[in-house]
Design a protein around this motif. Structure first.
Motif, PDB file in Angstrom:
ATOM      1  N   ARG A   1      49.835  41.914  46.865  1.00 16.43           N
ATOM      2  CA  ARG A   1      50.205  43.081  46.088  1.00 16.43           C
ATOM      3  C   ARG A   1      50.184  42.882  44.272  1.00 16.43           C
ATOM      4  N   ARG A   2      50.797  41.854  44.546  1.00 13.99           N
ATOM      5  CA  ARG A   2      51.489  41.043  43.680  1.00 13.99           C
ATOM      6  C   ARG A   2      50.831  40.690  42.529  1.00 13.99           C
ATOM      7  N   MET A   3      49.093  40.115  43.488  1.00 16.84           N
ATOM      8  CA  MET A   3      48.006  38.969  42.465  1.00 16.84           C
ATOM      9  C   MET A   3      47.246  40.526  42.334  1.00 16.84           C
ATOM     10  N   GLY A   4      46.882  41.318  43.333  1.00 16.57           N
ATOM     11  CA  GLY A   4      46.511  42.426  42.752  1.00 16.57           C
ATOM     12  C   GLY A   4      46.211  42.998  41.553  1.00 16.57           C
ATOM     13  N   PHE A   5      47.605  43.232  41.581  1.00 13.16           N
ATOM     14  CA  PHE A   5      48.608  43.529  40.447  1.00 13.16           C
ATOM     15  C   PHE A   5      48.771  42.685  38.675  1.00 13.16           C
ATOM     16  N   PHE A   6      48.376  40.900  39.002  1.00 17.56           N
ATOM     17  CA  PHE A   6      48.591  40.478  38.573  1.00 17.56           C
ATOM     18  C   PHE A   6      46.785  40.002  37.723  1.00 17.56           C
ATOM     19  N   LEU A   7      46.276  40.570  38.079  1.00 17.30           N
ATOM     20  CA  LEU A   7      44.913  40.493  37.514  1.00 17.30           C
ATOM     21  C   LEU A   7      44.485  41.749  37.027  1.00 17.30           C
ATOM     22  N   VAL A   8      44.817  42.901  37.452  1.00 21.16           N
ATOM     23  CA  VAL A   8      44.344  44.817  36.735  1.00 21.16           C
ATOM     24  C   VAL A   8      45.321  44.308  35.375  1.00 21.16           C
ATOM     25  N   ILE A   9      46.172  44.228  35.566  1.00 19.17           N
ATOM     26  CA  ILE A   9      46.775  43.512  34.024  1.00 19.17           C
ATOM     27  C   ILE A   9      45.884  43.169  33.637  1.00 19.17           C
ATOM     28  N   THR A  10      45.717  41.372  33.577  1.00 14.78           N
ATOM     29  CA  THR A  10      45.402  40.958  32.615  1.00 14.78           C
ATOM     30  C   THR A  10      43.570  41.415  32.738  1.00 14.78           C
ATOM     31  N   GLY A  11      43.625  41.671  33.220  1.00 12.09           N
ATOM     32  CA  GLY A  11      41.750  42.188  33.417  1.00 12.09           C
ATOM     33  C   GLY A  11      41.506  42.883  31.979  1.00 12.09           C
ATOM     34  N   ALA A  12      42.625  44.124  32.108  1.00 11.66           N
ATOM     35  CA  ALA A  12      43.025  45.227  31.115  1.00 11.66           C
ATOM     36  C   ALA A  12      43.191  45.173  30.092  1.00 11.66           C
TER      37      ALA A  12
ATOM     38  N   LEU B   1      42.583  42.131  28.595  1.00  7.85           N
ATOM     39  CA  LEU B   1      41.692  40.966  28.391  1.00  7.85           C
ATOM     40  C   LEU B   1      40.670  41.949  27.457  1.00  7.85           C
ATOM     41  N   TRP B   2      40.266  43.028  28.422  1.00  6.89           N
ATOM     42  CA  TRP B   2      39.065  43.667  28.268  1.00  6.89           C
ATOM     43  C   TRP B   2      39.251  43.938  26.469  1.00  6.89           C
ATOM     44  N   GLY B   3      40.597  44.634  25.900  1.00  3.97           N
ATOM     45  CA  GLY B   3      40.935  45.288  25.036  1.00  3.97           C
ATOM     46  C   GLY B   3      40.512  44.065  24.050  1.00  3.97           C
ATOM     47  N   ILE B   4      41.462  42.962  24.229  1.00  4.77           N
ATOM     48  CA  ILE B   4      41.181  41.742  23.111  1.00  4.77           C
ATOM     49  C   ILE B   4      39.994  41.833  22.972  1.00  4.77           C
ATOM     50  N   GLY B   5      38.988  42.224  24.143  1.00  2.00           N
ATOM     51  CA  GLY B   5      37.655  41.356  24.063  1.00  2.00           C
ATOM     52  C   GLY B   5      36.957  41.790  22.884  1.00  2.00           C
ATOM     53  N   GLY B   6      37.041  43.288  22.131  1.00  2.00           N
ATOM     54  CA  GLY B   6      36.446  44.623  22.256  1.00  2.00           C
ATOM     55  C   GLY B   6      36.833  44.266  19.662  1.00  2.00           C
ATOM     56  N   THR B   7      38.662  44.133  20.412  1.00  3.99           N
ATOM     57  CA  THR B   7      38.989  42.952  18.795  1.00  3.99           C
ATOM     58  C   THR B   7      38.051  41.834  18.113  1.00  3.99           C
ATOM     59  N   VAL B   8      37.701  41.426  19.288  1.00  7.52           N
ATOM     60  CA  VAL B   8      37.705  40.093  19.153  1.00  7.52           C
ATOM     61  C   VAL B   8      36.068  40.242  18.699  1.00  7.52           C
TER      62      VAL B   8
ATOM     63  N   LEU C   1      27.993  36.900  29.420  1.00  8.64           N
ATOM     64  CA  LEU C   1      28.101  36.366  30.479  1.00  8.64           C
ATOM     65  C   LEU C   1      27.824  35.603  31.016  1.00  8.64           C
ATOM     66  N   LEU C   2      27.548  34.427  30.034  1.00  5.83           N
ATOM     67  CA  LEU C   2      26.903  33.062  30.865  1.00  5.83           C
ATOM     68  C   LEU C   2      28.527  32.388  31.104  1.00  5.83           C
ATOM     69  N   ILE C   3      29.763  32.676  30.528  1.00 13.15           N
ATOM     70  CA  ILE C   3      31.117  32.144  30.061  1.00 13.15           C
ATOM     71  C   ILE C   3      31.701  32.990  31.700  1.00 13.15           C
ATOM     72  N   ALA C   4      31.758  34.029  31.519  1.00 15.81           N
ATOM     73  CA  ALA C   4      32.160  34.624  32.892  1.00 15.81           C
ATOM     74  C   ALA C   4      31.282  34.110  34.459  1.00 15.81           C
ATOM     75  N   GLY C   5      30.349  34.049  34.114  1.00 16.83           N
ATOM     76  CA  GLY C   5      29.806  33.542  35.656  1.00 16.83           C
ATOM     77  C   GLY C   5      30.480  32.082  35.755  1.00 16.83           C
ATOM     78  N   VAL C   6      30.223  31.244  34.860  1.00 17.64           N
ATOM     79  CA  VAL C   6      30.684  29.991  35.575  1.00 17.64           C
ATOM     80  C   VAL C   6      32.004  29.771  35.933  1.00 17.64           C
ATOM     81  N   LEU C   7      32.761  31.104  34.461  1.00 19.77           N
ATOM     82  CA  LEU C   7      34.633  30.657  35.639  1.00 19.77           C
ATOM     83  C   LEU C   7      34.756  31.405  36.600  1.00 19.77           C
ATOM     84  N   LEU C   8      34.244  32.453  37.289  1.00 19.59           N
ATOM     85  CA  LEU C   8      33.919  33.582  38.537  1.00 19.59           C
ATOM     86  C   LEU C   8      33.369  32.431  39.332  1.00 19.59           C
ATOM     87  N   LEU C   9      31.950  31.348  39.758  1.00 21.86           N
ATOM     88  CA  LEU C   9      31.321  30.653  40.722  1.00 21.86           C
ATOM     89  C   LEU C   9      32.922  29.071  40.815  1.00 21.86           C
ATOM     90  N   THR C  10      33.071  29.188  39.116  1.00 21.03           N
ATOM     91  CA  THR C  10      34.327  27.892  38.868  1.00 21.03           C
ATOM     92  C   THR C  10      35.551  28.692  40.001  1.00 21.03           C
TER      93      THR C  10
END
Length: 94
Positions: free
Chosen positions: A7-18, A20-27, A47-56
């Protein structure tokens, strides 16, 4: 105890995703305005960077067999290609 860690890991991943998503628009806006980056280039690189990170991450957690296993079954390979071409492309270029 295991459920709490999951549950903690899931919470951490959701917060991190949110975050990064917010920062992405500004960048992206800064790249478009100050560096004249094209939208198509940014979408492709993102998309390439996201794919490589997910596969890694998948490789580190599950190993090589989990990454290439999808290509062994013709039906799942076709579904993945169709989703990649039409599903992800439609979402990224809307």
């Amino acid at each position: 105890m295991m459920k709490t860690n999951t549950r903690r890991m899931g919470f951490f991943l959701v917060i991190t995703g949110a975050i990064l998503w917010g920062i992405g628009g500004t960048v992206a806006q800064k790249l478009f305005q100050q560096f004249a980056i094209e939208v198509n280039w940014l979408v492709t690189i993102r998309l390439l960077i996201a794919g490589v990170l997910l596969l890694t991450v998948q490789f580190c957690i599950q190993g090589r067999s989990q990454i290439f296993g999808v290509w062994k079954n013709r039906k799942t390979a076709c579904q993945l290609i169709i989703f990649g071409l039409f599903g992800m492309l439609a979402v990224q270029y809307h």
